[in-house]
Motif scaffolding. Structure first.
Motif, PDB file in Angstrom:
ATOM      1  N   GLU A 238       0.831  -1.209   0.000  1.00  0.00           N
ATOM      2  CA  GLU A 238       0.000   0.000   0.000  1.00  0.00           C
ATOM      3  C   GLU A 238       0.862   1.255   0.000  1.00  0.00           C
ATOM      4  O   GLU A 238       0.571   2.221  -0.724  1.00  0.00           O
ATOM      5  N   VAL A 241       2.251   1.757  -3.514  1.00  0.00           N
ATOM      6  CA  VAL A 241       1.204   2.186  -4.451  1.00  0.00           C
ATOM      7  C   VAL A 241       0.917   3.678  -4.258  1.00  0.00           C
ATOM      8  O   VAL A 241       0.829   4.443  -5.236  1.00  0.00           O
ATOM      9  N   ASP A 246       4.155   1.440 -10.179  1.00  0.00           N
ATOM     10  CA  ASP A 246       3.326   1.048 -11.322  1.00  0.00           C
ATOM     11  C   ASP A 246       3.174  -0.467 -11.443  1.00  0.00           C
ATOM     12  O   ASP A 246       2.227  -0.948 -12.062  1.00  0.00           O
ATOM     13  N   LYS A 264      -2.687  -9.227  -5.412  1.00  0.00           N
ATOM     14  CA  LYS A 264      -3.559  -9.128  -6.590  1.00  0.00           C
ATOM     15  C   LYS A 264      -4.980  -8.729  -6.197  1.00  0.00           C
ATOM     16  O   LYS A 264      -5.622  -7.919  -6.872  1.00  0.00           O
ATOM     17  N   ASN A 265      -5.466  -9.275  -5.101  1.00  0.00           N
ATOM     18  CA  ASN A 265      -6.838  -8.997  -4.671  1.00  0.00           C
ATOM     19  C   ASN A 265      -7.010  -7.588  -4.116  1.00  0.00           C
ATOM     20  O   ASN A 265      -8.114  -7.046  -4.132  1.00  0.00           O
ATOM     21  N   ASN A 266      -5.930  -7.007  -3.609  1.00  0.00           N
ATOM     22  CA  ASN A 266      -6.058  -5.748  -2.892  1.00  0.00           C
ATOM     23  C   ASN A 266      -5.590  -4.519  -3.660  1.00  0.00           C
ATOM     24  O   ASN A 266      -5.912  -3.395  -3.254  1.00  0.00           O
ATOM     25  N   PHE A 267      -4.849  -4.722  -4.757  1.00  0.00           N
ATOM     26  CA  PHE A 267      -4.288  -3.565  -5.457  1.00  0.00           C
ATOM     27  C   PHE A 267      -4.483  -3.719  -6.959  1.00  0.00           C
ATOM     28  O   PHE A 267      -4.252  -4.789  -7.529  1.00  0.00           O
ATOM     29  N   ASN A 268      -4.890  -2.621  -7.571  1.00  0.00           N
ATOM     30  CA  ASN A 268      -5.237  -2.646  -8.990  1.00  0.00           C
ATOM     31  C   ASN A 268      -4.039  -2.225  -9.835  1.00  0.00           C
ATOM     32  O   ASN A 268      -4.040  -1.176 -10.475  1.00  0.00           O
ATOM     33  N   LEU A 269      -2.991  -3.059  -9.819  1.00  0.00           N
ATOM     34  CA  LEU A 269      -1.836  -2.814 -10.668  1.00  0.00           C
ATOM     35  C   LEU A 269      -1.192  -4.157 -10.976  1.00  0.00           C
ATOM     36  O   LEU A 269      -1.440  -5.149 -10.296  1.00  0.00           O
ATOM     37  N   GLY A 309      -2.105 -15.190  -9.246  1.00  0.00           N
ATOM     38  CA  GLY A 309      -2.400 -13.783  -9.503  1.00  0.00           C
ATOM     39  C   GLY A 309      -1.312 -13.005 -10.194  1.00  0.00           C
ATOM     40  O   GLY A 309      -1.479 -11.807 -10.473  1.00  0.00           O
ATOM     41  N   ASP A 311       0.853 -11.385 -12.984  1.00  0.00           N
ATOM     42  CA  ASP A 311       0.697 -10.991 -14.389  1.00  0.00           C
ATOM     43  C   ASP A 311       1.984 -11.228 -15.163  1.00  0.00           C
ATOM     44  O   ASP A 311       1.956 -11.523 -16.362  1.00  0.00           O
TER      45      ASP A 311
END
Length: 327
Positions: A238, A241, A246, A264-269, A309, A311
Protein backbone atom coordinates in the motif's frame (compact mmCIF):
# COMPACT_ATOMS: atom_id res chain seq x y z
CA UNK A 1 -26.68 -46.49 -7.60
CA UNK A 2 -30.43 -45.82 -7.90
CA UNK A 3 -31.37 -42.18 -7.22
CA UNK A 4 -27.71 -41.28 -6.51
CA UNK A 5 -27.20 -37.62 -7.37
CA UNK A 6 -23.74 -36.17 -8.08
CA UNK A 7 -21.94 -33.87 -10.50
CA UNK A 8 -19.88 -35.32 -13.38
CA UNK A 9 -16.85 -33.03 -13.41
CA UNK A 10 -14.89 -35.55 -15.45
CA UNK A 11 -16.93 -34.69 -18.54
CA UNK A 12 -14.60 -31.74 -19.11
CA UNK A 13 -11.43 -33.83 -18.72
CA UNK A 14 -12.09 -36.55 -21.30
CA UNK A 15 -9.37 -35.62 -23.78
CA UNK A 16 -6.59 -33.08 -24.26
CA UNK A 17 -8.61 -30.86 -26.59
CA UNK A 18 -11.45 -30.43 -24.11
CA UNK A 19 -8.96 -29.89 -21.29
CA UNK A 20 -7.28 -27.15 -23.36
CA UNK A 21 -10.67 -25.57 -24.13
CA UNK A 22 -11.57 -25.13 -20.46
CA UNK A 23 -8.09 -24.29 -19.14
CA UNK A 24 -8.42 -21.26 -16.88
CA UNK A 25 -4.79 -20.14 -16.60
CA UNK A 26 -2.33 -19.68 -19.44
CA UNK A 27 1.43 -19.15 -19.34
CA UNK A 28 2.73 -17.12 -22.28
CA UNK A 29 6.14 -15.97 -23.47
CA UNK A 30 4.98 -12.38 -23.00
CA UNK A 31 4.69 -13.08 -19.26
CA UNK A 32 8.44 -13.69 -18.88
CA UNK A 33 11.24 -11.33 -17.83
CA UNK A 34 14.73 -12.80 -18.14
CA UNK A 35 17.52 -11.80 -15.72
CA UNK A 36 20.99 -11.13 -17.15
CA UNK A 37 24.17 -10.60 -15.09
CA UNK A 38 26.73 -8.23 -16.65
CA UNK A 39 30.29 -8.85 -15.46
CA UNK A 40 33.13 -6.36 -15.66
CA UNK A 41 35.85 -7.52 -18.04
CA UNK A 42 36.19 -9.16 -21.45
CA UNK A 43 35.52 -12.61 -22.89
CA UNK A 44 33.65 -13.67 -19.77
CA UNK A 45 30.97 -16.34 -19.87
CA UNK A 46 31.20 -17.71 -16.36
CA UNK A 47 28.56 -20.19 -15.21
CA UNK A 48 27.24 -19.57 -11.71
CA UNK A 49 28.15 -22.73 -9.77
CA UNK A 50 24.88 -22.89 -7.86
CA UNK A 51 22.73 -21.96 -10.89
CA UNK A 52 23.37 -24.34 -13.81
CA UNK A 53 22.70 -22.61 -17.15
CA UNK A 54 22.97 -19.08 -15.72
CA UNK A 55 26.07 -17.09 -16.60
CA UNK A 56 27.88 -13.90 -15.73
CA UNK A 57 28.52 -12.28 -19.11
CA UNK A 58 30.91 -9.53 -20.14
CA UNK A 59 29.70 -6.85 -22.53
CA UNK A 60 31.31 -8.55 -25.54
CA UNK A 61 29.10 -11.61 -24.96
CA UNK A 62 25.88 -9.67 -24.38
CA UNK A 63 24.86 -9.45 -28.03
CA UNK A 64 24.97 -13.23 -28.52
CA UNK A 65 22.85 -13.69 -25.40
CA UNK A 66 20.32 -11.14 -26.60
CA UNK A 67 20.13 -12.77 -30.03
CA UNK A 68 19.20 -16.04 -28.33
CA UNK A 69 16.69 -14.32 -26.05
CA UNK A 70 14.93 -12.47 -28.84
CA UNK A 71 14.93 -15.51 -31.16
CA UNK A 72 12.91 -17.29 -28.47
CA UNK A 73 10.40 -14.44 -28.44
CA UNK A 74 11.30 -13.09 -24.99
CA UNK A 75 10.52 -9.39 -25.01
CA UNK A 76 11.88 -8.11 -21.71
CA UNK A 77 15.04 -8.53 -19.63
CA UNK A 78 16.18 -7.30 -16.23
CA UNK A 79 19.84 -6.31 -15.92
CA UNK A 80 22.17 -6.75 -12.93
CA UNK A 81 25.77 -5.57 -12.67
CA UNK A 82 28.68 -7.63 -11.32
CA UNK A 83 31.64 -5.25 -10.82
CA UNK A 84 35.16 -6.12 -9.74
CA UNK A 85 35.63 -6.14 -5.98
CA UNK A 86 38.23 -3.36 -6.24
CA UNK A 87 35.66 -1.09 -7.94
CA UNK A 88 33.23 -1.27 -5.03
CA UNK A 89 33.03 1.48 -2.39
CA UNK A 90 31.02 2.38 0.69
CA UNK A 91 28.40 4.31 -1.28
CA UNK A 92 28.03 1.94 -4.24
CA UNK A 93 28.95 4.69 -6.68
CA UNK A 94 29.14 2.21 -9.56
CA UNK A 95 25.37 1.92 -9.36
CA UNK A 96 24.82 5.51 -10.48
CA UNK A 97 27.91 5.96 -12.66
CA UNK A 98 27.33 7.03 -16.26
CA UNK A 99 29.55 4.11 -17.27
CA UNK A 100 28.15 1.63 -14.75
CA UNK A 101 27.66 -1.92 -15.94
CA UNK A 102 23.87 -1.73 -16.08
CA UNK A 103 24.11 1.59 -17.91
CA UNK A 104 26.54 0.19 -20.48
CA UNK A 105 24.46 -2.92 -21.01
CA UNK A 106 21.26 -0.91 -21.31
CA UNK A 107 22.73 1.29 -24.03
CA UNK A 108 23.96 -1.78 -25.91
CA UNK A 109 20.62 -3.60 -25.72
CA UNK A 110 18.56 -0.57 -26.74
CA UNK A 111 20.92 0.14 -29.64
CA UNK A 112 20.83 -3.34 -31.13
CA UNK A 113 17.44 -4.56 -29.87
CA UNK A 114 15.31 -1.42 -29.54
CA UNK A 115 12.03 -3.31 -29.12
CA UNK A 116 13.22 -5.22 -26.06
CA UNK A 117 12.00 -3.76 -22.78
CA UNK A 118 14.94 -3.20 -20.43
CA UNK A 119 14.17 -3.35 -16.73
CA UNK A 120 17.02 -1.96 -14.60
CA UNK A 121 17.56 -3.42 -11.16
CA UNK A 122 17.98 -0.31 -9.03
CA UNK A 123 19.99 -1.17 -5.95
CA UNK A 124 23.39 -0.55 -4.39
CA UNK A 125 24.31 -3.93 -2.90
CA UNK A 126 26.24 -5.24 -5.92
CA UNK A 127 28.38 -2.08 -5.83
CA UNK A 128 28.95 -1.49 -2.12
CA UNK A 129 32.08 -2.76 -0.41
CA UNK A 130 29.98 -3.96 2.53
CA UNK A 131 27.31 -5.69 0.41
CA UNK A 132 24.33 -3.91 1.93
CA UNK A 133 21.61 -2.06 0.03
CA UNK A 134 22.26 1.34 1.61
CA UNK A 135 24.71 3.63 3.32
CA UNK A 136 26.24 2.07 6.43
CA UNK A 137 27.33 4.00 9.49
CA UNK A 138 28.43 2.37 12.72
CA UNK A 139 27.13 -0.99 11.55
CA UNK A 140 23.65 0.43 10.88
CA UNK A 141 22.03 0.70 7.44
CA UNK A 142 20.82 4.29 7.12
CA UNK A 143 17.47 4.75 5.45
CA UNK A 144 17.08 8.41 4.48
CA UNK A 145 20.60 9.16 3.19
CA UNK A 146 20.29 6.09 0.97
CA UNK A 147 17.23 7.48 -0.81
CA UNK A 148 19.19 10.18 -2.64
CA UNK A 149 21.60 7.59 -4.03
CA UNK A 150 18.74 5.39 -5.21
CA UNK A 151 17.15 8.32 -7.02
CA UNK A 152 20.52 9.14 -8.65
CA UNK A 153 20.85 5.51 -9.73
CA UNK A 154 17.38 5.46 -11.27
CA UNK A 155 17.96 8.68 -13.22
CA UNK A 156 21.32 7.39 -14.47
CA UNK A 157 19.73 4.15 -15.64
CA UNK A 158 16.93 5.93 -17.48
CA UNK A 159 19.41 8.29 -19.11
CA UNK A 160 21.09 5.15 -20.48
CA UNK A 161 17.78 4.01 -21.96
CA UNK A 162 16.11 1.83 -19.32
CA UNK A 163 12.38 1.44 -19.94
CA UNK A 164 11.42 0.43 -16.39
CA UNK A 165 13.09 1.06 -13.04
CA UNK A 166 12.98 -1.82 -10.54
CA UNK A 167 14.20 -0.71 -7.08
CA UNK A 168 14.98 -3.72 -4.88
CA UNK A 169 16.44 -2.22 -1.71
CA UNK A 170 13.38 -2.08 0.60
CA UNK A 171 14.30 1.25 2.17
CA UNK A 172 11.26 3.10 3.52
CA UNK A 173 10.21 5.78 1.04
CA UNK A 174 12.30 4.44 -1.84
CA UNK A 175 9.47 4.62 -4.37
CA UNK A 176 8.61 8.20 -3.40
CA UNK A 177 12.26 9.27 -3.66
CA UNK A 178 12.77 7.62 -7.04
CA UNK A 179 9.47 8.92 -8.42
CA UNK A 180 10.43 12.45 -7.36
CA UNK A 181 13.91 12.09 -8.85
CA UNK A 182 12.62 10.79 -12.16
CA UNK A 183 9.92 13.44 -12.41
CA UNK A 184 12.33 16.27 -11.67
CA UNK A 185 14.68 14.93 -14.35
CA UNK A 186 11.85 14.96 -16.90
CA UNK A 187 11.13 11.22 -16.85
CA UNK A 188 7.51 11.32 -15.71
CA UNK A 189 6.58 8.52 -18.13
CA UNK A 190 9.06 5.96 -16.81
CA UNK A 191 7.28 3.32 -14.71
CA UNK A 192 8.55 1.91 -11.42
CA UNK A 193 8.42 -1.85 -10.88
CA UNK A 194 8.78 -1.92 -7.12
CA UNK A 195 10.20 -4.82 -5.16
CA UNK A 196 7.60 -3.70 -2.67
CA UNK A 197 6.99 -7.10 -1.08
CA UNK A 198 10.46 -8.55 -0.62
CA UNK A 199 11.08 -11.05 2.14
CA UNK A 200 14.34 -11.81 3.95
CA UNK A 201 14.64 -15.28 2.51
CA UNK A 202 16.95 -18.28 2.47
CA UNK A 203 15.97 -18.73 -1.17
CA UNK A 204 18.33 -15.93 -2.26
CA UNK A 205 21.57 -17.82 -1.62
CA UNK A 206 22.55 -18.64 -5.22
CA UNK A 207 21.79 -15.08 -6.38
CA UNK A 208 24.53 -13.82 -4.09
CA UNK A 209 26.91 -16.09 -5.99
CA UNK A 210 25.62 -14.69 -9.28
CA UNK A 211 25.79 -11.03 -8.27
CA UNK A 212 28.69 -11.24 -5.77
CA UNK A 213 26.53 -9.34 -3.29
CA UNK A 214 26.76 -11.25 -0.02
CA UNK A 215 26.72 -8.83 2.95
CA UNK A 216 30.13 -8.52 4.61
CA UNK A 217 28.50 -8.34 8.05
CA UNK A 218 25.11 -9.13 9.55
CA UNK A 219 22.11 -9.74 7.34
CA UNK A 220 19.30 -7.81 5.63
CA UNK A 221 16.55 -8.50 8.15
CA UNK A 222 16.31 -4.86 9.27
CA UNK A 223 15.03 -3.86 5.84
CA UNK A 224 13.68 -7.02 4.17
CA UNK A 225 10.48 -8.55 5.53
CA UNK A 226 10.04 -11.39 8.01
CA UNK A 227 8.95 -14.49 6.09
CA UNK A 228 6.28 -15.23 8.73
CA UNK A 229 4.35 -12.01 8.04
CA UNK A 230 1.35 -11.62 5.77
CA UNK A 231 -0.36 -8.38 6.81
CA UNK A 232 2.97 -6.56 6.66
CA UNK A 233 3.06 -7.33 2.93
CA UNK A 234 -0.18 -5.44 2.45
CA UNK A 235 1.15 -2.45 4.40
CA UNK A 236 4.34 -2.41 2.35
CA UNK A 237 2.48 -2.72 -0.93
CA UNK A 238 0.00 0.00 0.00
CA UNK A 239 2.82 2.42 0.81
CA UNK A 240 4.47 1.85 -2.55
CA UNK A 241 1.20 2.19 -4.45
CA UNK A 242 0.53 5.52 -2.74
CA UNK A 243 4.09 6.66 -3.50
CA UNK A 244 3.68 5.97 -7.22
CA UNK A 245 4.61 2.36 -7.99
CA UNK A 246 3.33 1.05 -11.32
CA UNK A 247 4.07 -2.67 -10.81
CA UNK A 248 4.40 -4.67 -7.59
CA UNK A 249 6.94 -7.48 -7.25
CA UNK A 250 6.46 -10.28 -4.75
CA UNK A 251 9.79 -11.96 -3.98
CA UNK A 252 10.30 -14.92 -3.56
CA UNK A 253 7.40 -16.57 -5.36
CA UNK A 254 7.15 -20.29 -4.65
CA UNK A 255 6.63 -20.15 -0.87
CA UNK A 256 4.63 -16.90 -1.14
CA UNK A 257 1.76 -17.68 -3.51
CA UNK A 258 -0.68 -16.62 -0.81
CA UNK A 259 0.99 -13.21 -0.80
CA UNK A 260 0.82 -12.97 -4.60
CA UNK A 261 -2.94 -13.58 -4.36
CA UNK A 262 -3.34 -11.08 -1.51
CA UNK A 263 -1.56 -8.36 -3.46
CA UNK A 264 -3.56 -9.13 -6.59
CA UNK A 265 -6.84 -9.00 -4.67
CA UNK A 266 -6.06 -5.75 -2.89
CA UNK A 267 -4.29 -3.57 -5.46
CA UNK A 268 -5.24 -2.65 -8.99
CA UNK A 269 -1.84 -2.81 -10.67
CA UNK A 270 0.21 -5.52 -12.40
CA UNK A 271 1.74 -8.07 -10.02
CA UNK A 272 5.15 -9.57 -10.76
CA UNK A 273 6.31 -12.87 -9.24
CA UNK A 274 10.08 -13.26 -8.88
CA UNK A 275 11.00 -16.94 -9.21
CA UNK A 276 14.25 -16.56 -7.31
CA UNK A 277 17.64 -18.26 -7.51
CA UNK A 278 17.07 -20.82 -4.76
CA UNK A 279 13.82 -21.95 -6.35
CA UNK A 280 15.66 -22.32 -9.66
CA UNK A 281 18.62 -24.16 -8.11
CA UNK A 282 16.43 -26.71 -6.31
CA UNK A 283 14.64 -27.69 -9.50
CA UNK A 284 17.86 -27.85 -11.50
CA UNK A 285 19.57 -30.02 -8.89
CA UNK A 286 16.66 -32.43 -8.67
CA UNK A 287 16.42 -32.63 -12.46
CA UNK A 288 20.15 -33.32 -12.82
CA UNK A 289 19.77 -36.19 -10.37
CA UNK A 290 16.89 -37.62 -12.40
CA UNK A 291 14.44 -37.19 -9.55
CA UNK A 292 11.89 -35.03 -11.40
CA UNK A 293 10.72 -34.19 -14.90
CA UNK A 294 12.15 -30.67 -15.15
CA UNK A 295 9.89 -29.42 -17.94
CA UNK A 296 6.69 -30.59 -16.25
CA UNK A 297 7.74 -29.22 -12.85
CA UNK A 298 8.79 -25.83 -14.25
CA UNK A 299 5.65 -25.38 -16.32
CA UNK A 300 3.42 -26.39 -13.42
CA UNK A 301 5.24 -24.07 -11.03
CA UNK A 302 5.05 -21.04 -13.32
CA UNK A 303 1.43 -21.70 -14.23
CA UNK A 304 0.86 -21.76 -10.47
CA UNK A 305 2.36 -18.29 -10.18
CA UNK A 306 -0.07 -17.08 -12.84
CA UNK A 307 -2.99 -18.83 -11.13
CA UNK A 308 -2.04 -17.19 -7.84
CA UNK A 309 -2.40 -13.78 -9.50
CA UNK A 310 0.92 -12.91 -11.14
CA UNK A 311 0.70 -10.99 -14.39
CA UNK A 312 4.44 -11.25 -15.08
CA UNK A 313 7.23 -13.54 -13.88
CA UNK A 314 10.91 -12.72 -13.49
CA UNK A 315 12.53 -16.11 -13.95
CA UNK A 316 15.85 -17.76 -14.78
CA UNK A 317 13.80 -20.43 -16.55
CA UNK A 318 12.57 -17.90 -19.13
CA UNK A 319 14.60 -19.29 -22.04
CA UNK A 320 13.60 -22.87 -21.21
CA UNK A 321 9.93 -21.96 -20.89
CA UNK A 322 9.94 -19.97 -24.13
CA UNK A 323 11.55 -22.90 -25.94
CA UNK A 324 8.96 -25.34 -24.57
CA UNK A 325 6.06 -23.01 -25.42
CA UNK A 326 7.35 -22.69 -28.98
CA UNK A 327 7.41 -26.46 -29.23
Amino acid sequence: MDNLQFNRHRRLRQNSTIRDMVRETHLQIEDLIYPIFIADGEQIKREVPSMPGVFQLSMDNLRAEMEEVTALGIKSVILFGVPHEHDKDEHGSGAFSHNGLVQQATRAVKKDFPDVVVVADTCLCEYTSHGHCGIVEGGKILNDPTLDLLAKTAVSQVEAGADIIAPSNMMDGFVAAIRKGLDEAGYEDIPIMSYGVKYSSAFYGPFRDAANSTPQFGDRKTYQMDSANRLEALREAESDVLEGADFMIVKPALAYMDIIRDVKNNFNLPVVAYNVSGEYAMVKAAAQNGWIDEQKIVMEMHTGFKRAGADLIITYFAKDIASWLKG
